[in-house]
Design an enzyme around this catalytic site. Structure first.
Site, PDB file in Angstrom:
ATOM      1  N   LYS A 194       0.942  -1.120   0.032  1.00 56.40           N
ATOM      2  CA  LYS A 194       0.239   0.079   0.077  1.00 56.40           C
ATOM      3  C   LYS A 194       0.923   1.272   0.008  1.00 56.40           C
ATOM      4  CE  LYS A 194      -3.691   2.338   2.453  1.00 56.40           C
ATOM      5  NZ  LYS A 194      -4.641   2.593   3.755  1.00 56.40           N
ATOM      6  N   LYS A 247      -1.890  -1.379  -3.803  1.00 55.52           N
ATOM      7  CA  LYS A 247      -3.029  -0.324  -3.706  1.00 55.52           C
ATOM      8  C   LYS A 247      -2.106   0.744  -3.508  1.00 55.52           C
ATOM      9  CE  LYS A 247      -5.537   2.000  -0.344  1.00 55.52           C
ATOM     10  NZ  LYS A 247      -6.669   1.944   0.833  1.00 55.52           N
TER      11      LYS A 247
HETATM   12  C1  PBG Z   1      -7.297   3.128   5.239  1.00 57.21           C
HETATM   13  C2  PBG Z   1      -7.865   3.303   4.069  1.00 57.21           C
HETATM   14  C3  PBG Z   1      -7.488   4.224   2.719  1.00 57.21           C
HETATM   15  C4  PBG Z   1      -8.132   3.668   2.139  1.00 57.21           C
HETATM   16  C5  PBG Z   1      -8.581   2.060   2.284  1.00 57.21           C
HETATM   17  N1  PBG Z   1      -8.248   2.086   3.553  1.00 57.21           N
HETATM   18  C6  PBG Z   1      -6.922   5.968   2.839  1.00 57.21           C
HETATM   19  C7  PBG Z   1      -5.464   5.877   3.614  1.00 57.21           C
HETATM   20  O1  PBG Z   1      -4.824   5.294   3.315  1.00 57.21           O
HETATM   21  O2  PBG Z   1      -5.521   7.461   3.520  1.00 57.21           O
HETATM   22  C8  PBG Z   1      -8.397   4.313   0.474  1.00 57.21           C
HETATM   23  C9  PBG Z   1      -9.215   3.613  -0.704  1.00 57.21           C
HETATM   24  C10 PBG Z   1      -9.493   4.189  -1.851  1.00 57.21           C
HETATM   25  O3  PBG Z   1      -8.714   5.053  -1.882  1.00 57.21           O
HETATM   26  O4  PBG Z   1     -10.667   4.331  -2.469  1.00 57.21           O
HETATM   27  N2  PBG Z   1      -6.720   3.127   6.578  1.00 57.21           N
END
Ligand code: PBG
Length: 324
Positions: A194, A247
């Site tokens: 991520k 992601k």
């Molecule tokens: C938070 C989380 C995020 C997303 C999923 N879980 C945002 C972040 O890490 O700030 C993002 C998903 C998206 O942008 O569609 N833990």
């Protein structure tokens, strides 16, 4: 010319016969935002066509999506500011509306697959995925909080836990906590690679969950790094993840491909909010054909090696293929 690739493209039937990559509604995971209350369907301004739903309005929406063949849903809670605190205690509290919703949705539609989000940010007054102490995001003290959150979700009936926090060791910690509590059948789809990305903007609008200070670069990955994704994947695999996620997806297809080549468990790609928002905006201006662009984007993720795709396009795409 002995070799003329165009011969294999000369009719729709031939093109279909030699098509290498398939994508169907069974590959889609639909992210949905949930809000406490009743009769709520609020559109998210930076993510048109997506809403904050109250449970009563969400149930018929899920039913409609199931008829289109979508069987897996990832739920995210939009939590009231005054329920947030330093330790995200609302995330595992008895009266948490998100946990109640999980229970009700599974009761109503036992055949669907429900996935959760495990991270502190929707519940944290600091807006960070981990515990903040003296301006630092502290890793090991975050783990017991994530464990409690995961167990509360398992108790509510969740099928797949989705740790999105990027703390070190959290997959193993959650796996052990779940097993000790008797939830050996609850799966973990870990957010493995991520990245610290600008493409989460609309999601943070949806949940009002942006960090109150600083950024997420001490836990989310540097977009410049690819080999490091293999290290994260190896750790999550060894710690007991059932599926690995990359992601965002679109700007990281090389990473999807790399992890798919090296690991023999399913790989998912998260086509995040900002990636979808770009397409909504361009389509609204008439700058591209929405249906064709969405199909092409989702296909690129499958072609790169994603088994499943989390996408805000899920409903539109499922409708499109159902009517084709
Ligand atoms: C938070 C989380 C995020 C997303 C999923 N879980 C945002 C972040 O890490 O700030 C993002 C998903 C998206 O942008 O569609 N833990």
């Amino acid at each position: 010319m002995n070799i003329r690739p165009r011969r294999n493209r000369k009719s729709a039937a031939i093109r279909a016969m030699v098509e290498e990559t398939k994508i169907g509604s069974e590959h889609l995971i639909y992210p949905l935002f949930l809000k406490d209350g009743s009769n709520i369907k609020e559109e998210i301004h930076s993510l048109p066509k997506n809403y904050r739903w109250s449970l009563d309005r969400l149930l018929p929406e899920i039913e409609e999506c199931m008829k289109l063949g979508i069987m897996t849903y990832d739920l995210f809670p939009a939590v009231d500011e005054n329920l947030k605190d330093k330790i995200a205690s609302y995330s595992y509290s008895e009266d948490n509306f998100y946990l109640k919703a999980i229970r009700k949705i599974k009761e109503t539609f036992p055949e669907l697959v429900l996935m959760s989000d495990v991270a502190m940010d929707p519940y944290s007054s600091d807006g960070h995925d981990g515990l903040v102490e003296n301006g630092q995001i502290v890793n090991d003290a975050t783990l017991p909080i994530l464990n409690k959150m995961a167990i509360a979700q398992a108790q509510a009936g969740i099928d797949i836990i989705g740790p999105s926090d990027m703390m070190d060791g959290r997959v193993g910690s959650i796996r052990e906590a779940l097993d000790l509590a008797g939830y050996t059948d609850v799966s973990i789809m870990s957010y493995t690679a991520k990245y610290a990305s600008a493409f989460y903007g609309p999601f943070r609008d949806a949940l009002n969950s942006a960090p109150k200070s600083g950024d997420k670069k001490t836990y989310q990955m540097n977009p410049a790094n690819k080999r490091e994704a293999l290290l994260e994947a190896q750790l999550d695999f060894e710690e007991g993840a059932d599926m690995l996620m990359v992601k965002p997806a679109l700007a990281y297809l090389d990473v999807v491909h790399l992890i798919k080549e090296h690991f023999s468990i399913p790989i998912t790609a998260y086509n995040v909010s900002g990636e979808c928002a770009m397409v909504y905006a361009a389509a609204e201006k008439g700058w591209l054909n929405y249906d064709i662009a969405v199909g092409e984007i989702l296909l690129s993720m499958r072609r790169a090696g994603a088994d499943a795709i989390l996408t805000y396009f899920a409903k539109d795409f499922a409708r499109l293929i159902a009517t084709k």
